[in-house]
Write a protein that holds these residues in place. Sequence first.
Motif, PDB file in Angstrom:
ATOM      1  N   LEU A 112       0.822  -1.203   0.000  1.00 15.48           N
ATOM      2  CA  LEU A 112       0.000   0.000   0.000  1.00 15.48           C
ATOM      3  C   LEU A 112       0.862   1.262   0.000  1.00 15.48           C
ATOM      4  O   LEU A 112       0.565   2.229  -0.713  1.00 15.48           O
ATOM      5  CB  LEU A 112      -0.935   0.000   1.209  1.00 15.48           C
ATOM      6  N   GLN A 113       1.930   1.244   0.784  1.00 15.34           N
ATOM      7  CA  GLN A 113       2.803   2.412   0.828  1.00 15.34           C
ATOM      8  C   GLN A 113       3.543   2.623  -0.486  1.00 15.34           C
ATOM      9  O   GLN A 113       3.994   3.734  -0.783  1.00 15.34           O
ATOM     10  CB  GLN A 113       3.785   2.301   1.992  1.00 15.34           C
ATOM     11  N   ALA A 114       3.650   1.554  -1.294  1.00 12.45           N
ATOM     12  CA  ALA A 114       4.264   1.670  -2.621  1.00 12.45           C
ATOM     13  C   ALA A 114       3.229   1.935  -3.716  1.00 12.45           C
ATOM     14  O   ALA A 114       3.580   2.003  -4.889  1.00 12.45           O
ATOM     15  CB  ALA A 114       5.025   0.381  -2.944  1.00 12.45           C
ATOM     16  N   GLY A 115       1.953   2.074  -3.321  1.00 12.27           N
ATOM     17  CA  GLY A 115       0.908   2.360  -4.292  1.00 12.27           C
ATOM     18  C   GLY A 115       0.446   1.167  -5.092  1.00 12.27           C
ATOM     19  O   GLY A 115      -0.096   1.321  -6.195  1.00 12.27           O
ATOM     20  N   CYS A 116       0.622  -0.042  -4.575  1.00  8.34           N
ATOM     21  CA  CYS A 116       0.256  -1.267  -5.295  1.00  8.34           C
ATOM     22  C   CYS A 116      -1.167  -1.706  -4.935  1.00  8.34           C
ATOM     23  O   CYS A 116      -1.673  -1.406  -3.852  1.00  8.34           O
ATOM     24  CB  CYS A 116       1.229  -2.395  -4.960  1.00  8.34           C
ATOM     25  N   ASP A 117      -1.789  -2.439  -5.852  1.00  9.44           N
ATOM     26  CA  ASP A 117      -3.125  -2.994  -5.647  1.00  9.44           C
ATOM     27  C   ASP A 117      -2.986  -4.340  -4.947  1.00  9.44           C
ATOM     28  O   ASP A 117      -2.533  -5.317  -5.546  1.00  9.44           O
ATOM     29  CB  ASP A 117      -3.828  -3.163  -6.998  1.00  9.44           C
ATOM     30  N   VAL A 118      -3.368  -4.401  -3.672  1.00  9.49           N
ATOM     31  CA  VAL A 118      -3.136  -5.625  -2.906  1.00  9.49           C
ATOM     32  C   VAL A 118      -4.121  -6.727  -3.252  1.00  9.49           C
ATOM     33  O   VAL A 118      -3.829  -7.917  -3.031  1.00  9.49           O
ATOM     34  CB  VAL A 118      -3.170  -5.349  -1.386  1.00  9.49           C
ATOM     35  N   ASP A 119      -5.285  -6.389  -3.791  1.00 14.72           N
ATOM     36  CA  ASP A 119      -6.247  -7.419  -4.157  1.00 14.72           C
ATOM     37  C   ASP A 119      -5.926  -8.050  -5.504  1.00 14.72           C
ATOM     38  O   ASP A 119      -6.241  -9.222  -5.739  1.00 14.72           O
ATOM     39  CB  ASP A 119      -7.667  -6.837  -4.207  1.00 14.72           C
TER      40      ASP A 119
END
Length: 617
Positions: free
Chosen positions: A592-599
Amino acid sequence: MCGIIAARVTDDATPYLLDGLERLEYRGYDSVGVAVRTAAGTIETVRSVSRVGDLRARVAEHAATVPVASAATGAGIAHTRWATRGAVSERNAHPHADCSGRISIVHNGTIANAGRLRSSLEAQGHVFRSEGDSEVVAHLVERALTVDPDLMLAVQLTAAQLEGSWAVVVLDARDGRMVAAAHRSPLVVARSDRGDFVASDVGAIAPWCETFVPLRDGDVVELGEAWSWSSGGLAVPVPFPTPAPFAADTPDRGDHADHMAKEIGEQPAIVATILDRVGRRTVDGSTWAGLGLPAFDRLAVVACGTSLHAGQVVAGVLRRLGGVPTDVVAASESDQVVLAPGTLVVAISRSGETADVLRALERFEDRHPVLALTNDVHSSLARRADAVLDCDAGPEVGVTATKTFTAQVVVGVTAVVSALVASGRLDPTRAAALVDELAELPGRMAAAAAVAADRVPLLAATVRDAPGLLFLGRGPGLPYAAEGALKTTELSYRWAQAHPAGELKHGPLALVDEGIPVVVVDHGDHRLRADVAEVRARGALVVTIGGADSDVPALTASRNATADLAWGRGTAPWGPVEAVVPLQMLARELALQAGCDVDKPRGTARAVGGAWPVTPG
């Protein structure tokens, strides 16, 4: 893995296809497309290399510009593609068409002889528009139709020429006929008052269908007023339908920011539910007795990724409690493995459709009994196994497994404990102590989540700029360190490696430099103190997940004195299961802190059809 949804309904097929695609997003994909038949007898195709939401917007824009006479009808096919051959591009996205645009197809799997077929078709004047193997199916059907106009026969003739694996749906623009075929790749058909549906996953069509019929290898089916079903080229009766196992609605995130957060939080309740169901049957051995499997001298776990880590936990319990020899086999490397006589194979797959696992069974299933551990008891794996254990974790929307990992561990552990009781290797009194110890897990996991919620965000911010992370563990803690590393790589797209802490001096220590984060799963093994000192001496930023004096004090001592005496150091034979919660939360927070989509992380799929052997063209 790729996903298929097709519909032949009484009204516009487009909404069904788009909704079905959204239900298939959990499988992982990098392009998506839809093709519908129009009232004019043509096919309108829209593709995207983005998400289903982008495709939905493109479809709406396209519909606003086409003539009324070209409005969509009740027949259409759609697909989510996981690239295995050919770049991620709109031209390589499905659906694919023949030269004339009459035939459109979607395909999961790998056509192993695609190169030879393509060369033959091109020599006859067929023009290909994509780089992958799937388009050959459309041109083979086109060629077959020049000999006989019957679509069902054309698909049968096409399937007879294919090598490898396929789940295919073929749509004819002229009359809206639709034919499906499958071999070594999952596909189901279903009927409701809305019409007929085809999908690679029954969950994609659950809102509209209460029952379904899975295709077997070699089946070809035409949908229509009356289904025409053939197997191996011969007409056969339509098999009896099976009740759909899933709820009709995609789980809602509720108050959570994403599905992964929700599914991490569901783990304590899932563990409690599993133990309520199997606890007593574990103690008396009846869980194992009810499976009807023969006695075994060895156990081999066959799995991939997260499921492989769960299998390592299960195999470790069997070794520690029963002294039973075990093999842990990465399914993609099963060709290099020879199993001894008397081995039971435990095949683990969240979806039950992992192609590497299914391929591995081709080597093992005729010589060894197979127990499937899966979250889908109607999957290909479940159908091929001699017995099935249901993970019972419920739908998991996040592509990277969280709650299903924990469910695999608990179901697998209770199963092997039950097996040890049933075979006389473990006293029921000791088994009861083990179950009492497992009963503490829901509370431990909930406590671990609360601690991690307080500590992990700051820790992630401290290490987020590091190029990678090293994860260490010993003994029963090592599979959890490996799972933490895998989650970090899957979600945050940086290197993360797990190693036995005792192996540091044999190579991995070269990775440790000033400020490199080293995450240690500290379940109380006294040898870890020296290992931690070794990396700290080289300037590592050490993060310990362990007891009260750890950076993330997520592990609590057992309240079960009997259990403590049984295996020493207060460590259960399945290791620190609750450690996986802060590890999952750390990986999520880094992403999340890297701006990635975790789902929907890139590069991660639940199964890839391309795992089947490819014959050179």
